[in-house]
Design an enzyme around this catalytic site. Structure first.
Site, PDB file in Angstrom:
ATOM      1  N   TRP A 102      -6.943   2.281  -2.179  1.00 35.18           N
ATOM      2  CA  TRP A 102      -8.008   1.352  -2.575  1.00 35.18           C
ATOM      3  C   TRP A 102      -8.992   1.135  -1.434  1.00 35.18           C
ATOM      4  CZ3 TRP A 102      -7.873   1.952  -7.348  1.00 35.18           C
ATOM      5  CH2 TRP A 102      -6.656   2.070  -8.037  1.00 35.18           C
ATOM      6  N   ASP A 169     -10.099  -7.314   0.387  1.00 36.97           N
ATOM      7  CA  ASP A 169      -9.591  -7.051  -0.954  1.00 36.97           C
ATOM      8  C   ASP A 169      -8.152  -7.557  -0.997  1.00 36.97           C
ATOM      9  OD1 ASP A 169      -8.531  -6.068  -3.292  1.00 36.97           O
ATOM     10  OD2 ASP A 169      -9.039  -3.966  -2.911  1.00 36.97           O
ATOM     11  N   LYS A 193      -2.453  -9.148 -10.894  1.00 40.23           N
ATOM     12  CA  LYS A 193      -1.187  -9.175 -10.148  1.00 40.23           C
ATOM     13  C   LYS A 193      -0.674 -10.617 -10.177  1.00 40.23           C
ATOM     14  CE  LYS A 193      -2.562  -5.026  -8.607  1.00 40.23           C
ATOM     15  NZ  LYS A 193      -2.111  -3.733  -9.102  1.00 40.23           N
TER      16      LYS A 193
END
Lengths: 356, 356
Positions: A102, A169, A193
């Site tokens: 990511w 992030d 999440k």
């Protein structure tokens, strides 16, 4: 039978959230309307949006500190693009830490905007650790990092001291551990999440860092535009935001981040202790950088795969197959996963040892 | 008591969709997991995505004609930006028809990409009609129009003949009427009218028009990237897509677009006939451009406002206050609104006439 759900995301949420969300799909707040059919301008939903934005800041300890919370669409991958649009100056420079898939995706979207410096990368070691020795250029417009690497099972345990605006992030570990969140100038996180279902992204941004690039920003990409419209520049993801609010309310009632952190540490310790003790298993990352959210591990002998897989499936465990980049297993232990589920997995690991 | 929901969007969906969606939040497909906690890579959700993409094309009559369907995040407002990114050549030109607030928003996002020609606009008349006399530059990279104007209550009853690729924002009337959809090269629509809840956008694109701009396109904005990843470049809005699939299945079982079109015409006729017959009311748009989805109308005498408002509220009607740009009333009659609800509104309008 309810499964023991170790999915890496979308993932388990509290059972009471599922029940309240299902009820709202049938009838929201006794209005005689489904949450799916009310206007986002209805005062009942405007109240949801306001509470969700305020509660996100409250749980992070950022109320009254110059931050705004937004719930936008697009996932963290959209923020990979919004961040340079909003923060990288024309002919500017940004610094990125490359700790996984990511982080690497974020770097790719930033590159066309200006000089994108990768201050360190653990890619040559298949991202098995978090680089710690690096310097951030003092003239960078911002520094970007990824607090938890879902795929590789690593987590930043500390963050660099820098005068450059810090962007993080936190998709896979926000609301899971106490941090001084005021050290960050911009935090973003896909909901799926620890916060809610897939379909909305939380952005927490210190307003003073915006509006400084000299760059024309498309409306839909412009954080200032979304702030001005109170996160309703266009139709928001109503259901995903409502369900996120239910999850944040659950967390607050539980005692907030400090309370869940203790539970998360206990879950992670239980599983990592077994990985380290049981000769049939081995972890895939360096110990000091192990993620409390996503534990990645391998069977020492791959010949035991079929047996182990049949055993955990029979125990009602779901979602522990590893990501294709790492192989083996990944047990994700987000906020809503009960420690009992981790115990079931550990018991299966012990049982495998007894059988062999 | 269930309301008569005339909301402009998010809006009414079929009752059976609410029931199936609520059930899936508790337990999806008997998996022992909520639809909110399964991985988007789970084969059960991959099947949902595949069926939703295929069914969208099937209902539009575009199967096997070189089109791809995507379900992305961001709403139609995100497509205002994705369209020029993907279709406007470097130093290129695009043609836009300005028929309302959303068309105007699309134009604003396109302008920084190249020469953006507004071929016609009804803005000086507060968008009360659809311009019909205009020419599209033969060298434009594409022509963009908005098939239905939710706010102003107008709808394009015909589309221009042109050799330029035709792009259409069909957010508020897709799946509501038969059209030769193969005349369009790119169609996009936020789900929250005739297709599902807020949080996903359908994009239907003829593949051959892509990849011709000479422009570097960010991954998250690149339709080709999303096609290659089968609409899972990043985590999709699982619940919004599942609920959209349920709605599309409902439409197919009903007989598809041709069948719903007849019902929609009957509903619109019922209401517009009353607006035209009843001296207390007047429409806000030219008759030939009236939308079958959103009927906008005013009280001839505003002094009757309080009485009329109390009457429709007492009748269980919800969501007919007009948009602030137009005032008065807006009755949105999307696919799932039963004709009985329109009859209730018409009865209230007649009752008002009798009282005065």
């Amino acid at each position: 039978m309810k499964k023991h759900n170790f999915s890496a995301g979308p993932c388990i949420l509290p059972q009471e959230v599922f029940e309240k969300a299902a009820q709202a799909v049938l009838d929201f707040n006794g209005m005689g309307l489904s949450i799916l059919e009310i206007s986002h301008r209805d005062k009942a939903f405007v109240a949801v949006m306001e509470e969700a934005r305020a509660l996100a800041l409250e749980l992070l300890g950022l109320t009254g500190k110059g931050y705004q919370a937004l719930f936008l669409q697009g996932g963290a991958s959209m923020e990979f693009l919004r961040v340079p649009y909003n923060l990288m100056k024309v002919d500017g420079k940004a610094a990125y830490l490359d700790t996984g898939t990511w982080a690497s995706g974020a770097i790719k979207e930033a590159k066309p905007f200006g000089e994108t410096v990768v201050v360190a990368s653990s890619k040559p070691d298949n991202y098995t650790y978090i680089p710690k020795e690096y310097s951030i250029p003092a003239d960078a417009d911002y520094f970007h990092c990824t607090s938890n690497n879902t795929i590789f099972g690593t987590q930043m345990k500390s963050f660099p001291e820098t005068n450059v605006p810090m962007v993080c992030d936190m998709s896979s570990d926000i609301f899971s551990r106490t941090l001084d969140f005021s050290k960050f100038d911009l935090i973003y996180a896909g909901a799926q999440k620890n916060m809610g279902p897939a379909g909305t992204t939380l952005i927490v941004v210190k307003e003073e860092i915006l509006g400084k690039t000299g760059r024309a920003i498309p409306n839909i990409m412009n954080y200032q535009q979304h702030i001005e419209k109170e996160s309703m520049y266009n139709t928001p993801a109503v259901f995903a935001i409502y369900t996120s609010l239910l999850t944040l309310q659950w967390l607050k009632n539980l005692g907030g981040i400090a309370a869940i952190e203790k539970l998360n540490e206990a879950k992670a310790k239980l599983l990592y202790d077994e990985i380290d003790r049981n000769p049939l298993f081995k972890g895939t990352t360096v110990k000091e950088d192990r993620s409390n959210m996503n534990a990645t591990f391998l069977l020492a002998d791959e010949n035991h795969t079929a047996l182990f897989d049949s055993m955990w499936k029979a125990a009602g465990i779901s979602g522990i197959s590893g990501h294709r980049s790492v192989g083996g297993y990944r047990a994700s232990m987000y906020n809503a996963l009960p420690i009992e589920s981790v115990q079931v997995l550990v018991d299966v690991m012990k049982e495998l040892e007894n059988k062999i």
